[in-house]
Design a protein around this motif. Structure first.
Motif, PDB file in Angstrom:
ATOM      1  N   ARG A   1      -0.479  45.254  57.034  1.00  0.00           N
ATOM      2  CA  ARG A   1      -1.060  45.445  55.697  1.00  0.00           C
ATOM      3  C   ARG A   1       0.013  45.518  54.607  1.00  0.00           C
ATOM      4  O   ARG A   1      -0.154  44.940  53.533  1.00  0.00           O
TER       5      ARG A   1
ATOM      6  N   TYR B   1       0.892  41.960  53.822  1.00  0.00           N
ATOM      7  CA  TYR B   1      -0.179  41.263  53.093  1.00  0.00           C
ATOM      8  C   TYR B   1      -0.230  41.758  51.645  1.00  0.00           C
ATOM      9  O   TYR B   1      -0.410  40.980  50.709  1.00  0.00           O
ATOM     10  N   TYR B   2      -0.096  43.081  51.487  1.00  0.00           N
ATOM     11  CA  TYR B   2      -0.152  43.622  50.118  1.00  0.00           C
ATOM     12  C   TYR B   2       1.072  43.157  49.317  1.00  0.00           C
ATOM     13  O   TYR B   2       0.959  42.889  48.109  1.00  0.00           O
TER      14      TYR B   2
ATOM     15  N   GLY C   1       2.531  40.307  49.619  1.00  0.00           N
ATOM     16  CA  GLY C   1       2.261  38.931  49.229  1.00  0.00           C
ATOM     17  C   GLY C   1       1.333  38.846  48.030  1.00  0.00           C
ATOM     18  O   GLY C   1       1.517  38.032  47.128  1.00  0.00           O
TER      19      GLY C   1
END
Lengths: 131, 159
Positions: free
Chosen positions: A21, A24-25, A27
């Motif tokens: 996570r 992803y965050y 990005g």
């Protein structure tokens, strides 16, 4: 008939910080601080591994109030102190309690605790338009 | 951590940012818990509001079209804060910096194509318990000049 809200009403939101996570965050947000995406960099900074971006946790608070008022466009404010890091594999439970309803606006306090019952936020407050 | 109070009031910006629909969707789903893959931001988890990613549902909804997740604002409104903590004049060790506190006010919804202009300033610098505190305030206005997002950002420099 529109939903009504009263002081004392409660809401709950649960989120798991899965292993990737923070990446992803990073990005999506542009926050690539190595302490968030690199466990070695986190440990070198004395954090015992990488930690989730506080603003992602704050986003989960926004989700909690957005779900409660059934429209993210009604969220008016979010405020919190980041008191303890959220780590990969942590599960965070957000519990909100309405403290005031006035002039078409709702205010709630939100607690955020990890799976060990430790607070990861302090003094979290949200406001939303209602009605 | 010595912080020189002479830098209180130092201003950063203006910074311009145009909201893109796919970027808004990507942020919503990254916060929301989707698993992104090549070419896709991932499948929306059930708890995520369709007003944030489903064009048709959003069109029929209360805002007449897609809106940004409220704290999507951090993507652009953080700029004065990140400029301040990276400002060579302040000489901050980034590895010792953590995000301390955050206040965001959302005064209007944000839509794809909106052009936001953000300015910010160092509101305070102080030391407490041998830690340094940097407080930055920001204001973001859309292309109509409407104030949409106000932020107060605080960093703690450990040791």
């Amino acid at each position: 008939m529109p939903r009504t809200y009263q002081p004392g009403d409660t809401f709950t939101h649960v989120r798991e910080c899965d292993r990737y996570r923070p990446i992803y965050y990073a990005g999506a947000s542009g926050d690539y601080n190595p302490i968030h995406i690199d466990p070695e960099a986190g440990s070198a900074a004395g954090l015992n591994g990488n930690i989730l971006q506080g603003l992602c946790t704050l986003g989960w608070v926004v989700e909690a109030i957005a779900g409660f008022v059934e429209d993210p466009g009604r969220v008016r404010r979010v405020k919190a102190r980041f008191s303890r890091p959220v780590r990969p594999e942590d599960t965070i439970t957000f519990q909100g309690r309405v403290t005031a309803v006035q002039d078409g606006r709702l205010t709630a306090e939100v607690s955020a605790t990890n799976q060990r019952g430790e607070d990861v936020l302090k003094g979290a407050v949200v406001e939303a338009f209602i009605g | 951590m010595a912080l020189d109070k002479q830098f209180i009031g130092r201003e950063y910006g203006p910074y311009r940012y145009t909201l893109g629909e796919e970027k808004m969707r990507e942020f919503t789903l990254a916060v929301g818990g989707a698993k992104p893959g090549a070419g896709t931001p991932g499948e929306p988890p059930a708890h995520v509001s369709p007003l944030l990613y489903d064009e048709q549902a959003a069109k029929a909804g209360p805002h007449g079209g897609l809106i940004a997740f409220p704290s999507f604002a951090v993507v652009f409104a953080i700029r004065p804060f990140s400029a301040a903590i990276a400002d060579p004049a302040l000489n901050i060790n980034m590895q010792m910096l953590v995000h301390g506190e955050q206040d965001l006010e959302f005064l209007d919804v944000m839509r794809p194509g909106d052009v936001m202009t953000t300015t910010g300033r160092i509101a305070d610098l102080y030391e407490r318990a041998r830690m340094g505190f940097v407080i930055v305030t920001s204001e973001s206005r859309n292309q109509h000049g409407t104030l949409v997002v106000k932020g107060t950002w605080s960093a703690i420099i450990r040791g």
